[in-house]
Write a protein that holds these residues in place. Structure first.
Motif, PDB file in Angstrom:
ATOM      1  N   GLN A 282       0.845  -1.191   0.000  1.00  0.00           N
ATOM      2  CA  GLN A 282       0.000   0.000   0.000  1.00  0.00           C
ATOM      3  C   GLN A 282       0.879   1.240   0.000  1.00  0.00           C
ATOM      4  N   ARG A 283       0.357   2.304  -0.574  1.00  0.00           N
ATOM      5  CA  ARG A 283       1.091   3.562  -0.645  1.00  0.00           C
ATOM      6  C   ARG A 283       0.139   4.687  -0.302  1.00  0.00           C
ATOM      7  N   ASN A 284       0.652   5.698   0.375  1.00  0.00           N
ATOM      8  CA  ASN A 284      -0.109   6.930   0.555  1.00  0.00           C
ATOM      9  C   ASN A 284       0.686   8.086  -0.045  1.00  0.00           C
ATOM     10  N   ILE A 285       0.204   9.280   0.120  1.00  0.00           N
ATOM     11  CA  ILE A 285       0.868  10.438  -0.492  1.00  0.00           C
ATOM     12  C   ILE A 285       2.291  10.594   0.046  1.00  0.00           C
ATOM     13  N   ILE A 286       2.519  10.176   1.313  1.00  0.00           N
ATOM     14  CA  ILE A 286       3.863  10.274   1.888  1.00  0.00           C
ATOM     15  C   ILE A 286       4.815   9.325   1.157  1.00  0.00           C
ATOM     16  N   THR A 287       4.317   8.124   0.801  1.00  0.00           N
ATOM     17  CA  THR A 287       5.144   7.165   0.067  1.00  0.00           C
ATOM     18  C   THR A 287       5.574   7.748  -1.270  1.00  0.00           C
ATOM     19  N   TRP A 288       4.606   8.294  -2.004  1.00  0.00           N
ATOM     20  CA  TRP A 288       4.927   8.893  -3.306  1.00  0.00           C
ATOM     21  C   TRP A 288       5.891  10.064  -3.150  1.00  0.00           C
ATOM     22  N   ASN A 289       5.627  10.918  -2.167  1.00  0.00           N
ATOM     23  CA  ASN A 289       6.509  12.072  -1.946  1.00  0.00           C
ATOM     24  C   ASN A 289       7.930  11.633  -1.574  1.00  0.00           C
ATOM     25  N   SER A 290       8.027  10.547  -0.798  1.00  0.00           N
ATOM     26  CA  SER A 290       9.348  10.047  -0.398  1.00  0.00           C
ATOM     27  C   SER A 290      10.137   9.581  -1.615  1.00  0.00           C
ATOM     28  N   MET A 291       9.467   8.897  -2.542  1.00  0.00           N
ATOM     29  CA  MET A 291      10.153   8.417  -3.739  1.00  0.00           C
ATOM     30  C   MET A 291      10.501   9.577  -4.661  1.00  0.00           C
ATOM     31  N   LEU A 292       9.601  10.547  -4.768  1.00  0.00           N
ATOM     32  CA  LEU A 292       9.891  11.746  -5.558  1.00  0.00           C
ATOM     33  C   LEU A 292      11.106  12.476  -4.986  1.00  0.00           C
ATOM     34  N   THR A 293      11.143  12.594  -3.654  1.00  0.00           N
ATOM     35  CA  THR A 293      12.271  13.251  -2.989  1.00  0.00           C
ATOM     36  C   THR A 293      13.567  12.478  -3.237  1.00  0.00           C
ATOM     37  N   CYS A 294      13.469  11.156  -3.200  1.00  0.00           N
ATOM     38  CA  CYS A 294      14.648  10.311  -3.449  1.00  0.00           C
ATOM     39  C   CYS A 294      15.267  10.649  -4.801  1.00  0.00           C
ATOM     40  N   TYR A 295      14.442  10.728  -5.833  1.00  0.00           N
ATOM     41  CA  TYR A 295      14.963  11.056  -7.162  1.00  0.00           C
ATOM     42  C   TYR A 295      15.553  12.466  -7.187  1.00  0.00           C
ATOM     43  N   THR A 296      14.824  13.419  -6.628  1.00  0.00           N
ATOM     44  CA  THR A 296      15.258  14.815  -6.694  1.00  0.00           C
ATOM     45  C   THR A 296      16.558  15.039  -5.931  1.00  0.00           C
ATOM     46  N   GLN A 297      16.654  14.452  -4.719  1.00  0.00           N
ATOM     47  CA  GLN A 297      17.855  14.633  -3.904  1.00  0.00           C
ATOM     48  C   GLN A 297      19.087  13.997  -4.530  1.00  0.00           C
ATOM     49  N   ASN A 298      18.872  13.001  -5.363  1.00  0.00           N
ATOM     50  CA  ASN A 298      19.993  12.284  -5.955  1.00  0.00           C
ATOM     51  C   ASN A 298      20.232  12.658  -7.414  1.00  0.00           C
ATOM     52  N   GLY A 299      19.757  13.859  -7.813  1.00  0.00           N
ATOM     53  CA  GLY A 299      20.051  14.396  -9.132  1.00  0.00           C
ATOM     54  C   GLY A 299      19.305  13.727 -10.269  1.00  0.00           C
ATOM     55  N   LEU A 300      18.186  13.066  -9.968  1.00  0.00           N
ATOM     56  CA  LEU A 300      17.402  12.367 -10.997  1.00  0.00           C
ATOM     57  C   LEU A 300      16.066  13.082 -11.188  1.00  0.00           C
ATOM     58  N   ALA A 301      16.159  14.338 -11.592  1.00  0.00           N
ATOM     59  CA  ALA A 301      14.959  15.168 -11.701  1.00  0.00           C
ATOM     60  C   ALA A 301      14.000  14.653 -12.771  1.00  0.00           C
ATOM     61  N   SER A 302      14.527  14.179 -13.892  1.00  0.00           N
ATOM     62  CA  SER A 302      13.659  13.657 -14.957  1.00  0.00           C
ATOM     63  C   SER A 302      12.872  12.454 -14.474  1.00  0.00           C
ATOM     64  N   GLU A 303      13.534  11.590 -13.684  1.00  0.00           N
ATOM     65  CA  GLU A 303      12.852  10.426 -13.130  1.00  0.00           C
ATOM     66  C   GLU A 303      11.744  10.855 -12.162  1.00  0.00           C
ATOM     67  N   LEU A 324       6.336  21.232  -3.733  1.00  0.00           N
ATOM     68  CA  LEU A 324       7.691  21.711  -3.436  1.00  0.00           C
ATOM     69  C   LEU A 324       8.752  20.795  -4.052  1.00  0.00           C
ATOM     70  N   ILE A 325       8.499  19.484  -4.018  1.00  0.00           N
ATOM     71  CA  ILE A 325       9.457  18.533  -4.594  1.00  0.00           C
ATOM     72  C   ILE A 325       9.543  18.723  -6.109  1.00  0.00           C
ATOM     73  N   LEU A 326       8.384  18.837  -6.759  1.00  0.00           N
ATOM     74  CA  LEU A 326       8.357  18.983  -8.217  1.00  0.00           C
ATOM     75  C   LEU A 326       8.983  20.308  -8.656  1.00  0.00           C
ATOM     76  N   VAL A 327       8.740  21.345  -7.888  1.00  0.00           N
ATOM     77  CA  VAL A 327       9.349  22.647  -8.180  1.00  0.00           C
ATOM     78  C   VAL A 327      10.872  22.535  -8.092  1.00  0.00           C
ATOM     79  N   SER A 328      11.356  21.787  -7.087  1.00  0.00           N
ATOM     80  CA  SER A 328      12.794  21.578  -6.937  1.00  0.00           C
ATOM     81  C   SER A 328      13.361  20.812  -8.135  1.00  0.00           C
ATOM     82  N   ALA A 329      12.610  19.813  -8.615  1.00  0.00           N
ATOM     83  CA  ALA A 329      13.054  19.032  -9.778  1.00  0.00           C
ATOM     84  C   ALA A 329      13.164  19.915 -11.020  1.00  0.00           C
ATOM     85  N   CYS A 330      12.169  20.766 -11.215  1.00  0.00           N
ATOM     86  CA  CYS A 330      12.195  21.677 -12.366  1.00  0.00           C
ATOM     87  C   CYS A 330      13.341  22.676 -12.253  1.00  0.00           C
ATOM     88  N   SER A 331      13.606  23.133 -11.041  1.00  0.00           N
ATOM     89  CA  SER A 331      14.730  24.050 -10.828  1.00  0.00           C
ATOM     90  C   SER A 331      16.033  23.400 -11.240  1.00  0.00           C
TER      91      SER A 331
END
Length: 693
Positions: A282-303, A324-331
């Protein structure tokens, strides 16, 4: 469902009626259905006979966030003096996030003579922590002592939580250390307090102490410990926590999944995080945000952006954190189109654009070469609704685009509007002065830090060294370092090393490099920069020595990548791409460009090739730098009346800079390049940096 009971009420024992309606209330999943049950219990008079049912309905109303209706029921009942019912109402306020109402209600029931107990205080203390009112919390603590509940284990745990939530972690530790009996709840509360205060090492030391006393982690403790390990970026201990969670079957708990996923993200273990995400039942919004953050923090903005598209397919609505995570990825990507698209998503999903998100969006537009939109968003807000970060964001935006005078003007306007500059403000304005060659203005701003009682940190000294160094004042830059009261860090020495590279001072570069390699022996970038300095002076022996040293330490030069967006698709180019069907035409276009530019007087800058090879080979290497390939691709695929945007992860070389200037004039194209340091806007054969970068 109700009618058969109506005839039984007079003869049915109250406990059976309560048990029946308990089941009905528990199954209630809509507000209208709950009001029907409430109405039936009121008209039959049952509600006046059962405090238990009143409490159940109050809690159910709070589940639907109808706190006013819950309070109306509390006020209308004849059991207001019941501490049980008062605690229920207090719990409803606290657990629903109405913490100010909870504290007001607590004051009210104390005035009416309702005696508090060990169930009253935890909800009151929770509200103090949420509202961050430590003085109120200390008053409650005094009352706890007076009423004799100071040794209750749940009250003590709530006190620890309250002090930690109010930022008074040492006060919480005093309560913890004096506890006569500490159960797992109390240990977890204290460990969590240190973790949330970002004192991860202390949190883990306390965990070991807890284990020595015979306690084992439950799933709640595991969530906290995973977060602490993530803060330290300790992948080895992270795997140990993960293994413990698997052995104890804790991964069935969604908070554990989310915490372990976030832990691996902070440790840079992207593939393991992906596996946990994919296997999550099961996943909630926190799960999705955590995975999005994982990509963004590790330089994988396209992912990250690709995962967001998948998130939409699954019907998960984004929240403010997602935004905020998506804005960071676009930045990170520097893509105007993606920036506008994400902004539209935020508006379409009616996500509240508070000042934090607004500042992030402004920063995104500035980093996507759309400073006009960032400025427009800044001006949309009344001055009294701005915060210091709003000014800092725009000042930094002007600085990275090379508009130092505009940054200074905004800085002065900020002071005129009575905003107090902070350490970030001065970093931004000093950086703006550095990139624009405004040495005297930068010196004045640096002196102003004392006027505003802002402590001069290493990053401010690094800006000053960079400013003097870019202006060719290397002795002054070195004096800044020698005058520092604290030891210079690698950032300060790195600024001097870059200045030595720009101005070809090998002797001072060696001084800077010796200090850097002592402070940061594993930082690849500094080895590469020093190697390039030796290459400039044709000291190939030292180049070889440094490269061998890097190889022995397992260090690898970061790959240069130049990104360009065409038809909503990002294309990446690396220097010397392998020749294939896709790149063949691009190589041909580059060769055509070079021939045309040589007719306009272009002379390749061979100093940009850091290999001991023949000049003819150097010219070939220069031709196929990643940014030149990206430019050729843009010229072939971007409409002539549209600007070309290129994003490079490293500093643009001087030869490519010269080529871009000439292309903008010869081909009459507007070209914007964002490198690791700043933006370059090329137009009519000129660059916005005025060759000062």
């Amino acid at each position: 469902m109700f009618r058969p009971l109506l005839t039984l009420h007079k003869n049915t024992p109250i406990f059976e009626i309560e048990r029946h309606y308990d089941r009905i209330i528990q199954s209630c999943n809509t507000f209208p259905f709950l009001t029907q049950i409430h109405s039936l219990l009121t008209t039959t008079g049952i509600i006046n006979q059962s405090v238990h049912l009143v409490a159940r309905i109050i809690i159910k109303y709070s589940d639907f966030l109808h706190l006013q209706t819950a309070r109306f029921l509390f006020d209308a009942t004849h059991h207001q003096s019941s501490s049980f019912l008062s605690n229920t109402m207090l719990r409803a306020y606290a657990n629903s996030g109405f913490c100010s109402d909870a504290l007001n209600f607590y004051s009210l029931i104390r005035k009416t003579g309702v005696l508090p107990n060990n169930f009253t205080f935890p909800f009151t203390l929770k509200s103090c922590a949420t509202n961050s009112v430590p003085m109120y919390g200390k008053l409650i603590h005094s009352e706890i002592i007076r009423t004799g509940f100071g040794s209750d284990v749940y009250v003590e745990a709530a006190l620890v939580d309250m002090y930690a939530g109010c930022g008074l972690i040492e006060d919480g530790r005093q309560v913890f250390d004096k506890m006569s009996k500490r159960d797992l709840v109390c240990w977890t509360a204290m460990i969590t307090a240190y973790e949330q205060a970002e004192r991860a090492e202390t949190a883990l030391l306390l965990l070991h102490e807890m284990q020595r006393e015979g306690f084992s982690m439950d799933w709640v403790t595991t969530v906290t410990v995973a977060s602490a390990v993530g803060q330290l970026g300790d992948a080895r201990n992270g795997r140990a926590v993960h293994g413990y969670a698997i052995r104890n079957v804790f991964l069935h708990e969604l908070p554990v999944v989310n915490s372990v996923l976030a832990m691996y993200a902070k440790c840079g273990e992207v593939e393991i995080a992906e596996t946990i995400f994919d296997l999550a039942k099961q996943r909630n919004i926190i799960t999705w945000n955590s995975m999005l953050t994982c990509y963004t923090q590790n330089g994988l903005a396209s992912e990250a952006l690709a995962l967001f598209e998948q998130m939409k397919v699954f019907g998960v609505n984004p929240n403010e954190v997602t935004a905020l995570i998506l804005v960071s990825a676009c930045s990170y990507l520097g893509s105007r189109k993606h920036a506008a698209k994400i902004h539209d998503v935020i508006v379409q999903n009616k996500i509240d654009i508070n000042i934090t998100l607004r500042n992030a969006i402004m920063d995104m537009y500035a980093k996507c070469a759309d400073l006009d939109t960032a400025l427009g968003m800044f001006k949309e807000v009344p001055v009294n609704c701005l915060d210091v970060s709003s000014w800092n964001t725009l000042i930094a935006g002007y600085g990275m685009h090379g508009y130092g005078k505009e940054a200074l003007k905004l800085f002065n306007q900020m002071k005129d509007e009575n905003f107090q500059p902070n350490h970030i403000t001065f970093t931004s304005v000093l950086s703006a002065c550095s990139h624009s060659g405004l040495v005297n203005e930068g010196k004045k701003c640096f002196a102003e830090m004392e006027i505003f009682s802002v402590t001069k940190e290493p990053k401010h000294f690094a800006c000053m060294v960079d400013m003097y160094g870019r202006a060719g004042l290397l002795n002054e830059a070195y004096e800044v370092i020698k005058d520092m009261k604290s030891q210079a860090n690698d950032e300060v020495w790195g600024a001097l090393l870059l200045a030595c590279k720009i101005h070809g001072n090998t002797n001072l570069a060696e001084v800077a490099a010796d200090n850097i390699f002592h402070l940061e022996p594993q930082h690849t970038g500094y080895y590469v920069l020093m190697s390039n300095i030796y290459a400039d002076s044709r000291n190939w022996q030292e180049v070889g020595n440094l490269r061998r040293d890097m190889k022995n330490k397992g260090l690898r030069k970061p790959a240069a990548v130049s990104l360009i967006e065409v038809n909503n698709e990002l294309h990446g180019f690396r220097t010397g791409e392998q020749l294939d069907t896709f790149t063949r035409n691009i190589y041909h276009k580059v060769e055509q460009m070079v021939v045309e530019l040589k007719m306009e007087g272009y002379v390749p800058d061979l100093s940009c090739v850091f290999h001991d090879v023949e000049d003819e080979d150097k010219q070939g290497m220069l031709n196929y730098h990643g940014e030149k390939l990206a430019l050729a691709f843009g010229l072939m695929n971007v409409d002539a009346d549209l600007p070309i945007f290129i994003n490079k992860n490293l500093r643009v070389c001087s030869d490519c800079h010269s080529v871009f200037k000439l292309i903008s004039g010869v081909y009459r194209r507007k070209i914007t390049v964002r490198d690791v340091n700043r933006f370059h806007h090329f137009e009519n054969g000129m660059c916005s940096c005025s060759d000062y970068w």
